[in-house]
Design an enzyme around this catalytic site. Structure first.
Site, PDB file in Angstrom:
ATOM      1  N   HIS A  37      18.685  -6.789   2.612  1.00 17.99           N
ATOM      2  CA  HIS A  37      17.676  -7.840   2.817  1.00 17.99           C
ATOM      3  C   HIS A  37      16.653  -7.809   1.683  1.00 17.99           C
ATOM      4  O   HIS A  37      16.103  -6.754   1.355  1.00 17.99           O
ATOM      5  CB  HIS A  37      16.997  -7.613   4.170  1.00 17.99           C
ATOM      6  CG  HIS A  37      16.049  -8.688   4.587  1.00 17.99           C
ATOM      7  ND1 HIS A  37      16.454  -9.856   5.198  1.00 17.99           N
ATOM      8  CD2 HIS A  37      14.690  -8.775   4.498  1.00 17.99           C
ATOM      9  CE1 HIS A  37      15.398 -10.606   5.474  1.00 17.99           C
ATOM     10  NE2 HIS A  37      14.311  -9.979   5.047  1.00 17.99           N
ATOM     11  N   MET A  41       8.238 -13.122  -2.026  1.00 18.97           N
ATOM     12  CA  MET A  41       6.901 -13.576  -1.601  1.00 18.97           C
ATOM     13  C   MET A  41       6.133 -14.100  -2.806  1.00 18.97           C
ATOM     14  O   MET A  41       6.129 -13.455  -3.861  1.00 18.97           O
ATOM     15  CB  MET A  41       6.120 -12.404  -1.001  1.00 18.97           C
ATOM     16  CG  MET A  41       6.834 -11.706   0.141  1.00 18.97           C
ATOM     17  SD  MET A  41       5.834 -10.324   0.731  1.00 18.97           S
ATOM     18  CE  MET A  41       6.920  -9.636   1.973  1.00 18.97           C
ATOM     19  N   HIS A  70      15.406 -13.665   1.727  1.00 19.97           N
ATOM     20  CA  HIS A  70      14.410 -14.276   2.617  1.00 19.97           C
ATOM     21  C   HIS A  70      13.272 -14.817   1.759  1.00 19.97           C
ATOM     22  O   HIS A  70      12.494 -14.051   1.206  1.00 19.97           O
ATOM     23  CB  HIS A  70      13.945 -13.184   3.597  1.00 19.97           C
ATOM     24  CG  HIS A  70      12.839 -13.592   4.512  1.00 19.97           C
ATOM     25  ND1 HIS A  70      12.107 -12.666   5.226  1.00 19.97           N
ATOM     26  CD2 HIS A  70      12.342 -14.810   4.866  1.00 19.97           C
ATOM     27  CE1 HIS A  70      11.212 -13.300   5.973  1.00 19.97           C
ATOM     28  NE2 HIS A  70      11.334 -14.600   5.765  1.00 19.97           N
ATOM     29  N   MET A 141      10.974 -14.290  13.097  1.00 22.85           N
ATOM     30  CA  MET A 141      10.057 -13.289  12.525  1.00 22.85           C
ATOM     31  C   MET A 141       9.385 -12.525  13.663  1.00 22.85           C
ATOM     32  O   MET A 141       8.788 -13.133  14.555  1.00 22.85           O
ATOM     33  CB  MET A 141       8.984 -13.951  11.657  1.00 22.85           C
ATOM     34  CG  MET A 141       9.454 -14.454  10.297  1.00 22.85           C
ATOM     35  SD  MET A 141      10.294 -13.239   9.254  1.00 22.85           S
ATOM     36  CE  MET A 141       9.030 -11.957   9.088  1.00 22.85           C
ATOM     37  N   GLY A 146       4.690 -11.003   5.249  1.00 22.53           N
ATOM     38  CA  GLY A 146       3.837 -10.673   4.111  1.00 22.53           C
ATOM     39  C   GLY A 146       3.862  -9.196   3.757  1.00 22.53           C
ATOM     40  O   GLY A 146       3.804  -8.847   2.588  1.00 22.53           O
ATOM     41  N   PHE A 147       3.966  -8.362   4.770  1.00 21.82           N
ATOM     42  CA  PHE A 147       3.901  -6.924   4.514  1.00 21.82           C
ATOM     43  C   PHE A 147       4.885  -6.162   5.388  1.00 21.82           C
ATOM     44  O   PHE A 147       5.115  -6.547   6.538  1.00 21.82           O
ATOM     45  CB  PHE A 147       2.483  -6.401   4.775  1.00 21.82           C
ATOM     46  CG  PHE A 147       1.459  -7.022   3.865  1.00 21.82           C
ATOM     47  CD1 PHE A 147       1.205  -6.481   2.610  1.00 21.82           C
ATOM     48  CD2 PHE A 147       0.798  -8.180   4.239  1.00 21.82           C
ATOM     49  CE1 PHE A 147       0.287  -7.082   1.750  1.00 21.82           C
ATOM     50  CE2 PHE A 147      -0.130  -8.794   3.389  1.00 21.82           C
ATOM     51  CZ  PHE A 147      -0.380  -8.240   2.137  1.00 21.82           C
ATOM     52  N   GLY A 149       5.918  -2.527   7.362  1.00 19.60           N
ATOM     53  CA  GLY A 149       5.181  -1.505   8.096  1.00 19.60           C
ATOM     54  C   GLY A 149       4.298  -2.002   9.227  1.00 19.60           C
ATOM     55  O   GLY A 149       3.443  -1.268   9.701  1.00 19.60           O
ATOM     56  N   ASP A 180      13.144  -9.570  12.052  1.00 23.79           N
ATOM     57  CA  ASP A 180      12.614  -8.994  10.817  1.00 23.79           C
ATOM     58  C   ASP A 180      11.152  -8.625  11.036  1.00 23.79           C
ATOM     59  O   ASP A 180      10.318  -9.500  11.266  1.00 23.79           O
ATOM     60  CB  ASP A 180      12.760 -10.047   9.707  1.00 23.79           C
ATOM     61  CG  ASP A 180      12.326  -9.558   8.340  1.00 23.79           C
ATOM     62  OD1 ASP A 180      12.040  -8.355   8.190  1.00 23.79           O
ATOM     63  OD2 ASP A 180      12.299 -10.403   7.418  1.00 23.79           O
ATOM     64  N   GLY A 181      10.872  -7.314  10.957  1.00 29.57           N
ATOM     65  CA  GLY A 181       9.499  -6.838  11.091  1.00 29.57           C
ATOM     66  C   GLY A 181       9.344  -5.878  12.251  1.00 29.57           C
ATOM     67  O   GLY A 181       9.601  -6.239  13.404  1.00 29.57           O
ATOM     68  N   GLY A 182       9.007  -4.627  11.922  1.00 33.63           N
ATOM     69  CA  GLY A 182       8.755  -3.639  12.971  1.00 33.63           C
ATOM     70  C   GLY A 182      10.007  -3.181  13.703  1.00 33.63           C
ATOM     71  O   GLY A 182       9.916  -2.687  14.828  1.00 33.63           O
TER      72      GLY A 182
HETATM   73  C1  DX5 Z   1       7.932  -8.930   6.266  1.00 36.48           C
HETATM   74  C2  DX5 Z   1       9.272  -8.908   5.600  1.00 36.48           C
HETATM   75  C3  DX5 Z   1      10.181  -7.859   6.119  1.00 36.48           C
HETATM   76  C4  DX5 Z   1       9.731  -6.454   5.852  1.00 36.48           C
HETATM   77  C5  DX5 Z   1      10.050  -5.652   7.080  1.00 36.48           C
HETATM   78  O1  DX5 Z   1       7.161  -9.913   5.678  1.00 36.48           O
HETATM   79  O2  DX5 Z   1       9.922 -10.151   5.778  1.00 36.48           O
HETATM   80  O3  DX5 Z   1      11.525  -8.016   5.729  1.00 36.48           O
HETATM   81  O4  DX5 Z   1      10.362  -5.862   4.738  1.00 36.48           O
HETATM   82  O5  DX5 Z   1       9.485  -4.416   6.953  1.00 36.48           O
HETATM   83  P1  DX5 Z   1       9.357  -3.371   8.128  1.00 36.48           P
HETATM   84  O6  DX5 Z   1      10.756  -3.093   8.613  1.00 36.48           O
HETATM   85  O7  DX5 Z   1       8.720  -2.228   7.462  1.00 36.48           O
HETATM   86  O8  DX5 Z   1       8.530  -3.999   9.218  1.00 36.48           O
HETATM   87 ZN    ZN Z   2      12.273 -10.399   5.421  1.00 37.48          ZN
END
Ligand code: DX5
Ligand code: ZN
Length: 220
Positions: A37, A41, A70, A141, A146-147, A149, A180-182
């Site tokens: 993946h 951004m 993405h 999502m 954006g980030f 973690g 995607d995320g957490g």
């Molecule tokens: C968030 C991204 C994710 C991110 C997920 O904006 O789209 O793909 O890399 O990161 P983790 O798995 O650390 O939440």
């Molecule tokens: Zn992503």
């Protein structure tokens, strides 16, 4: 692409050590990842800036896995040819971005690639319904993009994964449902129970002591 009931684990390169890009990609591949993946951004659609097509092209020679790109960018329609040339296999755009969503999805398909549509935690499922017949993947999502973690937003997002799953079955469609995320060894199973099959994970996989074991624990 495998069928939409098979669980797919997709490490997110955002959480890897970019100074060792080649070995970080090979590490995920050797650990049993299904897809890679890649989070693009632009600092406008989301607050953060990551990387662009050249970076995707730098990943391409180091794996034969599906590159799942993405795009968290304001005008994804302007960049499709560049990501296609870079070697993306699946390109996902956001429904909230500034473009003709249907036309962008069609452009990705016409280029011979799989197309995905993403929507943010605050965006209702109804916003993506008009496009579900023309996609290969729906990205629910599970954090505000954006980030890496951040924490998995279960209450806000799992009802939408369920709705996406019910709609797919009801209409005989076959899009993957990606989260995607957490995502970690616990939340992955919550997402799976709610209908998702493609699991993106950055921090929990690249930060794991043993990525092979971490991926195995996510298979369920
Ligand atoms: C968030 C991204 C994710 C991110 C997920 O904006 O789209 O793909 O890399 O990161 P983790 O798995 O650390 O939440
Ligand atoms: Zn992503």
């Amino acid at each position: 692409m495998s069928d939409c009931n098979t669980r797919i684990i997709a490490p997110s390169v955002l959480a890897s050590d970019w100074a060792q890009l080649k070995s970080e990609i090979e590490r995920a591949d050797a650990a049993g990842a299904d897809w890679i993946h890649l989070d693009v951004m632009d600092g406008i659609f989301v607050e953060n800036i990551s990387f662009g097509p050249k970076f995707v092209g730098a990943v391409r020679p180091h794996t034969s896995l599906t590159l799942d790109v993405h795009l968290m960018i304001t005008h994804p329609d302007n960049y499709i040819p560049q990501f296609v040339r870079a070697g993306a296999d699946c390109i996902t755009v956001h429904v909230e971005a500034d473009h003709d969503v249907s036309a962008t999805l069609k452009a990705i398909r016409d280029a011979g690639k799989k197309c995905g549509l993403a929507f943010n935690p605050a965006t209702p499922f109804d916003a993506v319904v008009p496009y579900l017949k023309q996609i290969d993947l729906l990205l629910v999502m599970t954090v505000v993009p954006g980030f890496g973690g951040q924490s998995f937003m279960e209450e806000e997002t799992m009802p939408k994964a369920q709705a996406a799953h019910a709609y797919r079955e009801e209409h005989g469609l076959s899009y993957h449902i990606e989260v995607d995320g957490g995502i970690d060894h616990e939340t992955v199973h919550i997402a799976g129970d709610n209908g998702a099959n493609v699991m993106v994970a950055g921090t929990s996989l690249y930060g794991a002591e043993d990525m092979t074991r971490a991926i195995t624990a996510m298979r369920g």
